[in-house]
Write a protein that holds these residues in place. Sequence first.
Motif, PDB file in Angstrom:
ATOM      1  N   ASP A  61       9.796  28.265  34.271  1.00  0.00           N
ATOM      2  CA  ASP A  61      10.466  26.948  34.511  1.00  0.00           C
ATOM      3  C   ASP A  61       9.490  25.730  34.965  1.00  0.00           C
ATOM      4  O   ASP A  61       9.251  25.316  33.715  1.00  0.00           O
ATOM      5  N   MET A  62       9.455  25.441  36.030  1.00  0.00           N
ATOM      6  CA  MET A  62       8.366  24.146  36.363  1.00  0.00           C
ATOM      7  C   MET A  62       7.021  24.352  35.735  1.00  0.00           C
ATOM      8  O   MET A  62       6.359  23.689  35.365  1.00  0.00           O
ATOM      9  N   ALA A  63       6.497  25.951  36.202  1.00  0.00           N
ATOM     10  CA  ALA A  63       5.174  26.000  35.783  1.00  0.00           C
ATOM     11  C   ALA A  63       4.816  27.026  34.640  1.00  0.00           C
ATOM     12  O   ALA A  63       5.651  28.210  34.798  1.00  0.00           O
ATOM     13  N   PRO A  64       4.222  26.966  33.627  1.00  0.00           N
ATOM     14  CA  PRO A  64       3.746  27.967  32.626  1.00  0.00           C
ATOM     15  C   PRO A  64       3.147  29.094  33.319  1.00  0.00           C
ATOM     16  O   PRO A  64       2.288  28.913  34.459  1.00  0.00           O
ATOM     17  N   PRO A  65       3.566  30.282  32.716  1.00  0.00           N
ATOM     18  CA  PRO A  65       2.607  31.562  33.290  1.00  0.00           C
ATOM     19  C   PRO A  65       0.922  31.410  33.218  1.00  0.00           C
ATOM     20  O   PRO A  65       0.496  30.978  32.062  1.00  0.00           O
ATOM     21  N   THR A  66       0.231  31.858  33.981  1.00  0.00           N
ATOM     22  CA  THR A  66      -1.248  32.087  33.812  1.00  0.00           C
ATOM     23  C   THR A  66      -1.446  33.184  32.922  1.00  0.00           C
ATOM     24  O   THR A  66      -0.455  34.101  32.753  1.00  0.00           O
ATOM     25  N   ASP A  67      -2.678  33.346  32.599  1.00  0.00           N
ATOM     26  CA  ASP A  67      -2.908  34.564  31.852  1.00  0.00           C
ATOM     27  C   ASP A  67      -2.697  35.817  32.726  1.00  0.00           C
ATOM     28  O   ASP A  67      -2.237  37.130  32.238  1.00  0.00           O
ATOM     29  N   GLU A  68      -3.241  35.719  34.006  1.00  0.00           N
ATOM     30  CA  GLU A  68      -2.795  37.098  34.839  1.00  0.00           C
ATOM     31  C   GLU A  68      -1.269  37.161  35.017  1.00  0.00           C
ATOM     32  O   GLU A  68      -0.957  38.432  34.995  1.00  0.00           O
ATOM     33  N   VAL A 110       1.627  15.080  42.502  1.00  0.00           N
ATOM     34  CA  VAL A 110       2.405  15.903  41.658  1.00  0.00           C
ATOM     35  C   VAL A 110       1.584  17.249  41.547  1.00  0.00           C
ATOM     36  O   VAL A 110       2.319  18.233  41.331  1.00  0.00           O
ATOM     37  N   ALA A 111       0.302  17.419  41.246  1.00  0.00           N
ATOM     38  CA  ALA A 111      -0.568  18.618  41.178  1.00  0.00           C
ATOM     39  C   ALA A 111      -0.072  19.513  42.556  1.00  0.00           C
ATOM     40  O   ALA A 111      -0.107  20.656  42.415  1.00  0.00           O
ATOM     41  N   LEU A 112      -0.056  18.856  43.537  1.00  0.00           N
ATOM     42  CA  LEU A 112      -0.010  19.593  44.939  1.00  0.00           C
ATOM     43  C   LEU A 112       1.573  20.356  44.910  1.00  0.00           C
ATOM     44  O   LEU A 112       1.602  21.542  45.276  1.00  0.00           O
ATOM     45  N   CYS A 113       2.366  19.372  44.540  1.00  0.00           N
ATOM     46  CA  CYS A 113       3.930  19.964  44.376  1.00  0.00           C
ATOM     47  C   CYS A 113       3.942  21.263  43.248  1.00  0.00           C
ATOM     48  O   CYS A 113       4.757  22.145  43.669  1.00  0.00           O
ATOM     49  N   HIS A 114       3.202  20.912  42.114  1.00  0.00           N
ATOM     50  CA  HIS A 114       3.253  22.069  41.171  1.00  0.00           C
ATOM     51  C   HIS A 114       2.988  23.280  41.604  1.00  0.00           C
ATOM     52  O   HIS A 114       3.211  24.293  41.285  1.00  0.00           O
ATOM     53  N   SER A 115       1.910  23.089  42.568  1.00  0.00           N
ATOM     54  CA  SER A 115       1.209  24.406  43.015  1.00  0.00           C
ATOM     55  C   SER A 115       2.243  25.190  43.848  1.00  0.00           C
ATOM     56  O   SER A 115       1.807  26.438  44.389  1.00  0.00           O
ATOM     57  N   MET A 116       3.258  24.631  44.653  1.00  0.00           N
ATOM     58  CA  MET A 116       4.131  25.225  45.494  1.00  0.00           C
ATOM     59  C   MET A 116       5.340  25.758  44.800  1.00  0.00           C
ATOM     60  O   MET A 116       6.256  26.539  45.555  1.00  0.00           O
ATOM     61  N   VAL A 117       5.331  25.865  43.413  1.00  0.00           N
ATOM     62  CA  VAL A 117       6.693  26.385  42.986  1.00  0.00           C
ATOM     63  C   VAL A 117       6.652  27.724  43.109  1.00  0.00           C
ATOM     64  O   VAL A 117       5.721  28.489  42.783  1.00  0.00           O
ATOM     65  N   ALA A 143      10.865  50.933  40.025  1.00  0.00           N
ATOM     66  CA  ALA A 143      10.338  51.239  38.623  1.00  0.00           C
ATOM     67  C   ALA A 143      11.592  51.331  37.788  1.00  0.00           C
ATOM     68  O   ALA A 143      11.359  51.167  36.584  1.00  0.00           O
ATOM     69  N   ALA A 144      12.977  51.551  38.267  1.00  0.00           N
ATOM     70  CA  ALA A 144      13.878  51.335  37.747  1.00  0.00           C
ATOM     71  C   ALA A 144      14.783  50.137  37.728  1.00  0.00           C
ATOM     72  O   ALA A 144      15.888  50.231  37.274  1.00  0.00           O
ATOM     73  N   CYS A 145      14.122  49.121  37.917  1.00  0.00           N
ATOM     74  CA  CYS A 145      14.721  47.779  37.983  1.00  0.00           C
ATOM     75  C   CYS A 145      14.050  46.870  37.255  1.00  0.00           C
ATOM     76  O   CYS A 145      12.754  46.809  36.917  1.00  0.00           O
ATOM     77  N   ILE A 146      14.850  45.962  36.676  1.00  0.00           N
ATOM     78  CA  ILE A 146      14.527  44.921  35.898  1.00  0.00           C
ATOM     79  C   ILE A 146      14.532  43.647  36.826  1.00  0.00           C
ATOM     80  O   ILE A 146      15.372  43.653  37.711  1.00  0.00           O
ATOM     81  N   ALA A 147      13.428  43.081  37.013  1.00  0.00           N
ATOM     82  CA  ALA A 147      13.070  41.799  37.803  1.00  0.00           C
ATOM     83  C   ALA A 147      12.977  40.641  36.899  1.00  0.00           C
ATOM     84  O   ALA A 147      12.290  40.710  35.963  1.00  0.00           O
ATOM     85  N   VAL A 148      13.876  39.351  37.040  1.00  0.00           N
ATOM     86  CA  VAL A 148      13.703  38.395  36.257  1.00  0.00           C
ATOM     87  C   VAL A 148      13.470  37.124  37.214  1.00  0.00           C
ATOM     88  O   VAL A 148      13.924  37.013  38.194  1.00  0.00           O
ATOM     89  N   GLU A 149      12.309  36.436  36.800  1.00  0.00           N
ATOM     90  CA  GLU A 149      11.482  35.296  37.614  1.00  0.00           C
ATOM     91  C   GLU A 149      11.142  34.158  36.607  1.00  0.00           C
ATOM     92  O   GLU A 149      11.228  34.541  35.642  1.00  0.00           O
ATOM     93  N   ASP A 150      11.103  33.141  37.270  1.00  0.00           N
ATOM     94  CA  ASP A 150      10.429  32.039  36.721  1.00  0.00           C
ATOM     95  C   ASP A 150       9.158  31.430  37.138  1.00  0.00           C
ATOM     96  O   ASP A 150       8.517  30.686  36.267  1.00  0.00           O
ATOM     97  N   SER A 151       8.808  31.929  38.107  1.00  0.00           N
ATOM     98  CA  SER A 151       7.341  31.457  38.736  1.00  0.00           C
ATOM     99  C   SER A 151       6.251  32.717  38.871  1.00  0.00           C
ATOM    100  O   SER A 151       6.346  33.538  38.643  1.00  0.00           O
ATOM    101  N   ASN A 152       4.977  32.187  38.518  1.00  0.00           N
ATOM    102  CA  ASN A 152       3.820  32.959  38.793  1.00  0.00           C
ATOM    103  C   ASN A 152       3.695  33.719  40.054  1.00  0.00           C
ATOM    104  O   ASN A 152       3.676  34.862  40.049  1.00  0.00           O
ATOM    105  N   HIS A 153       4.362  33.149  41.341  1.00  0.00           N
ATOM    106  CA  HIS A 153       4.172  33.984  42.641  1.00  0.00           C
ATOM    107  C   HIS A 153       5.605  34.955  42.607  1.00  0.00           C
ATOM    108  O   HIS A 153       5.300  35.990  43.018  1.00  0.00           O
TER     109      HIS A 153
END
Length: 224
Positions: free
Chosen positions: A192-199, A43-50, A165-175
């Motif tokens: 979505d599946m993974a919460p954002p890190t502080d970074e 489970v942890a390994l698969c989470h790291s791939m999101v 710089a004139a674009c909005i990007a919408v993402e769900d993952s840290n990567h």
Amino acid sequence: MNTRWTVDAVLLDMDGTLLDTEKVYFDSLVAALNACGYTDDVVALCHSMVGLPGPDCEAMLCDHYGAAFPLAEVNQAFLEHRDEMMRSGLPLKPGTLALLDALALAERPMAIVTSSSRRSAERNLTLAGIRDRFDTLLTLDDVAQGKPDPELYLKAAARLGVTPAACIAVEDSNHGVAAAHAAGAITLMVPDMAPPTDETRAKCAAVLPDLNAVLALLQERGAL
């Protein structure tokens, strides 16, 4: 007062952002690994791939489990589980249609920017019933490096004839956030599946609960 954004285009991630597919992929990979006898730390390994491209995920699996890892067998089990879960279609994330309708009404150029292959992107968007809403589709097949490398976002902006710089990007993952931010886009995250890190939070103009909140923020900032 909130700063108004100058926005020439909106760049949208696909899996986990517009389409509720990440859980399908996650559950399918966990099931495939379990079926092939792998249960420890799965489970942890698969989470790291999101949010990572498929080839990167395969490399992580082989690196984690060693040279004897049966990649072809796991891939086949994954595809069987995925296809079974997708048989009845693909659900959209909350707010997807409202956001796409508003962008179309405002005649705001938009593009799909995904680390999935073109084949997967075409299939998933079609299953979800929104393929015909996009003229511009950037996939892993269009670049040498997928997310978190910024190449996909840079190419998407160039394809639309706008600056990142004139674009909005919408993402769900840290990567994905890393890729959009490195390209210079105004980056919004709907986790979505993974919460954002502080970074990751530091790279976002906002972290929002759903796409309805994205639409409200774009309207508030004068982007629509």
